[in-house]
Design a protein around this motif. Structure first.
Motif, PDB file in Angstrom:
ATOM      1  N   VAL A 147       0.886  -1.133  -0.088  1.00  0.00           N
ATOM      2  CA  VAL A 147       0.081  -0.040   0.148  1.00  0.00           C
ATOM      3  C   VAL A 147       0.985   1.230  -0.138  1.00  0.00           C
ATOM      4  O   VAL A 147       1.904   1.303   0.878  1.00  0.00           O
ATOM      5  N   VAL A 148       0.704   2.019  -1.111  1.00  0.00           N
ATOM      6  CA  VAL A 148       1.640   3.294  -0.893  1.00  0.00           C
ATOM      7  C   VAL A 148       0.911   4.554  -0.787  1.00  0.00           C
ATOM      8  O   VAL A 148      -0.452   4.535  -1.009  1.00  0.00           O
ATOM      9  N   LEU A 220       1.968   6.330   9.171  1.00  0.00           N
ATOM     10  CA  LEU A 220       1.016   5.069   9.045  1.00  0.00           C
ATOM     11  C   LEU A 220       2.447   3.896   9.174  1.00  0.00           C
ATOM     12  O   LEU A 220       3.142   4.268   8.466  1.00  0.00           O
ATOM     13  N   LYS A 221       2.078   2.947  10.088  1.00  0.00           N
ATOM     14  CA  LYS A 221       3.003   1.828  10.183  1.00  0.00           C
ATOM     15  C   LYS A 221       2.679   0.859   8.968  1.00  0.00           C
ATOM     16  O   LYS A 221       1.596   0.541   8.856  1.00  0.00           O
ATOM     17  N   GLY A 222       3.497   0.134   8.202  1.00  0.00           N
ATOM     18  CA  GLY A 222       3.217  -0.595   7.112  1.00  0.00           C
ATOM     19  C   GLY A 222       3.120  -0.124   5.893  1.00  0.00           C
ATOM     20  O   GLY A 222       2.776  -1.033   5.066  1.00  0.00           O
ATOM     21  N   LEU A 223       3.462   1.203   5.613  1.00  0.00           N
ATOM     22  CA  LEU A 223       3.260   1.485   3.923  1.00  0.00           C
ATOM     23  C   LEU A 223       4.508   0.869   3.432  1.00  0.00           C
ATOM     24  O   LEU A 223       5.599   0.715   3.804  1.00  0.00           O
ATOM     25  N   SER A 242       8.053   9.843   8.695  1.00  0.00           N
ATOM     26  CA  SER A 242       7.890   8.356   8.454  1.00  0.00           C
ATOM     27  C   SER A 242       9.330   7.691   8.609  1.00  0.00           C
ATOM     28  O   SER A 242       9.383   6.480   8.683  1.00  0.00           O
ATOM     29  N   ALA A 243      10.058   8.533   9.212  1.00  0.00           N
ATOM     30  CA  ALA A 243      11.576   7.841   9.320  1.00  0.00           C
ATOM     31  C   ALA A 243      11.554   6.648  10.483  1.00  0.00           C
ATOM     32  O   ALA A 243      12.070   5.609  10.225  1.00  0.00           O
ATOM     33  N   VAL A 247      10.200   3.642   5.959  1.00  0.00           N
ATOM     34  CA  VAL A 247       9.420   3.644   4.769  1.00  0.00           C
ATOM     35  C   VAL A 247      10.080   4.117   3.298  1.00  0.00           C
ATOM     36  O   VAL A 247      10.978   5.011   3.650  1.00  0.00           O
ATOM     37  N   LYS A 248      10.079   3.447   2.119  1.00  0.00           N
ATOM     38  CA  LYS A 248      10.742   3.886   1.106  1.00  0.00           C
ATOM     39  C   LYS A 248       9.972   5.220   0.609  1.00  0.00           C
ATOM     40  O   LYS A 248       8.842   5.522   0.745  1.00  0.00           O
TER      41      LYS A 248
END
Ligand code: NAD
Length: 486
Positions: A147-148, A220-223, A242-243, A247-248
């Motif tokens: 999920v992006v 969000l965790k898990g992106l 996001s760090a 996350v990419k």
């Protein structure tokens, strides 16, 4: 849901006001009049998380949907964009002030971008064999990221969002889309058309709101990936948010894009017309708008005269009129920001020439298109992103000085050189710290070329084959045959 979205967009296009009840709301303002058109919900952590969780489940199935089926949906979406172009353009004009002819151009050109993705996405999903012996096989397969998130800007809301979601969907990702608060109605239109084209609502979902909603998405965790388009300052915040989740991250940020006009340019008037368009199209609110011009001192006066003549010929006013070339800026707080850049430059010795055709009773967020000459790098206008109908034009001695000044910026999105010989231009462009270089043109984006920034203009790539690859990740597979020994 899709019908409710359509209703909101229709109401706006018909100039009626609208309101969708929620605890926290934000206003949608028409920049041409300054009037509030309605209010929309500001979604928080709980709504964002619920949408994300539904997308996680949806993506597991979406990645297994045959590529032909995914293709058919995006082809249909593209067709719907084409068929609905006039209405889509009108909504865009009313919520961010883009002149209607330019809004139509944006929707039309979006169709070309999506077409590029449609024609090429299967190439980046193709597995490749790197070794094949009787005992060992090594191959690389390509998988979607998951999920992006697609957090988007308002200035080209069709371009900057499709750059991400069209490529992401085709390659098997699900998308959580957060349009800008200044282009949310366009976000609704995009969402409605994707659903109409058959994309399930647990594969593409939109969340509405301002910075706090964006922060909820970015944290969000898990992106599988976070794709952001917006300002340098927000880009830094997103990187921090996001760090902890590793996350990419892709960031398409601002620019301070320079142009150099050499003394051997074949046609000074044609160069001036092309650069004036590159600086003032979309009211100067393009990430790759020309923001600084350096002109060889031997042709400076002639170029400046031709440039100012072009600016004066631009029709400024109501963005809904087809002949308007310059409308309002999208956000009211930007007016004092632009005025401060002019004041700073003039106080340090610059000369300001402003468009005289702006009606003082106009209302709305209008700023007179302004050319600043006799400028230098002590002035804010030559250093900070203007993002409006304002340009500084500086005289230079030679190529070496032009190169030094062009690189003297924390940004690095695009740069262009106007001169006689393509090889001379290329020699200069190769020395510049930018993601895209142009010869005798500017302010352009080709779907076939990678779109990236250097320095403060961002991280990562969209568009071109490199951009498509941003939405897949390689997996190495090593297969050893136990029955064969060498
Ligand atoms: P912005 O940074 O204000 O907002 C962009 C998005 O981020 C919006 O959706 C906004 O709601 C959200 N946001 C704001 N604060 C946030 C936070 N703290 N956390 C998470 N999300 C947050 O930018 P903008 O005014 O919408 O866009 C203009 C900028 O975008 C300019 O600098 C322009 O150069 C740049 N831009 C770059 C490109 C490119 O391709 N490089 C393209 C278009 C625009």
């Amino acid at each position: 849901m899709a019908m409710a979205m359509a209703r909101v967009a229709r109401q706006v296009a018909g100039r009626r006001s609208f309101k969708v009840e929620r605890s926290s709301m934000f206003e949608v303002v028409n920049p041409a009049t300054g009037k509030v058109m309605g209010e929309l919900p500001e979604e928080g952590n709980a709504e964002v998380l619920a949408k994300f969780e539904a997308l996680v489940a949806g993506q597991k199935r979406w990645r297994t949907v045959p590529v032909a089926e995914r293709r058919a949906m995006l082809e249909r979406f593209n067709e719907l964009l084409r068929l609905n172009m006039p209405a889509l353009a009108k909504t865009l004009t009313m919520e961010m002030g883009k002149p209607i002819a330019q809004a139509k151009n944006e929707v039309r050109a979006t169709v070309d971008r999506v077409r590029f993705y449609l024609e090429n996405y299967e190439k980046v999903l193709k597995e490749s064999s790197v070794l094949e012996t009787s005992i060992l096989k090594e191959k690389v397969i390509y998988e979607p990221l998951g999920v992006v998130a697609n957090i988007s800007a308002w200035n080209y809301p069709y371009f900057v969002s499709t750059n991400v979601f069209a490529a992401a969907l085709l390659t098997g990702n699900a998308v959580l889309y957060k349009p800008s608060e200044h282009a949310t109605l366009t976000g609704f239109e995009i969402t409605r058309l994707l659903y109409e084209a058959g994309v399930p609502n647990n594969v593409f979902a939109m969340t509405t709101g301002r910075g706090e909603t964006g922060a909820a998405v970015a944290s969000l965790k898990g992106l599988g990936g976070l794709f952001f388009t917006g300002s340098y300052k927000t880009g830094q915040q997103i990187a921090k948010q996001s760090a902890p989740n590793l996350v990419k991250l892709q960031l398409e940020l601002g620019g301070k894009d320079p142009v150099y006009v050499r003394a051997d340019v074949p046609n000074i008037a044609a160069a001036a017309a092309s650069i004036a368009d590159g600086a003032f199209y979309n009211c100067g609110q393009s990430c790759c708008s020309v923001e600084r011009v350096y002109v060889d001192k031997r042709i400076y006066n002639e170029f400046l005269d031709a440039f100012v003549k072009n600016i004066m010929s631009f029709k400024v006013g109501d963005p809904l009129k087809s002949e308007t070339y310059i409308g309002p800026v999208a956000r009211q707080p930007h007016l004092p920001y632009l005025a401060a850049q002019v004041q700073d430059a003039v106080s340090k010795g610059a000369r300001a020439t402003s468009h005289t055709g702006l009606d003082s009773n106009q209302g709305g967020f209008f700023f007179p298109p302004t050319v600043l000459s006799e400028v230098n790098h002590s002035m804010d206008v030559m250093k900070d992103e203007s993002f409006g109908p304002l340009i500084g034009i500086q005289a230079v001695e030679n190529d070496a000085q032009a190169l030094t000044l062009m690189n003297d910026t924390p940004y690095g999105l695009t740069a262009s050189v106007y001169c006689k010989n393509s090889q001379d231009a290329e020699n200069i462009l190769r020395e510049l710290e930018v993601g895209t270089g142009y010869w005798n043109c500017c302010d352009r984006v080709s779907p076939r070329l990678p779109w990236s920034g250097r320095k403060g203009s961002g991280l990562g790539v969209t568009l071109g084959m490199d951009g498509l690859r941003s939405f897949v990740q390689p997996k190495g597979i090593l297969l050893q045959n136990p029955s064969n020994k060498e």
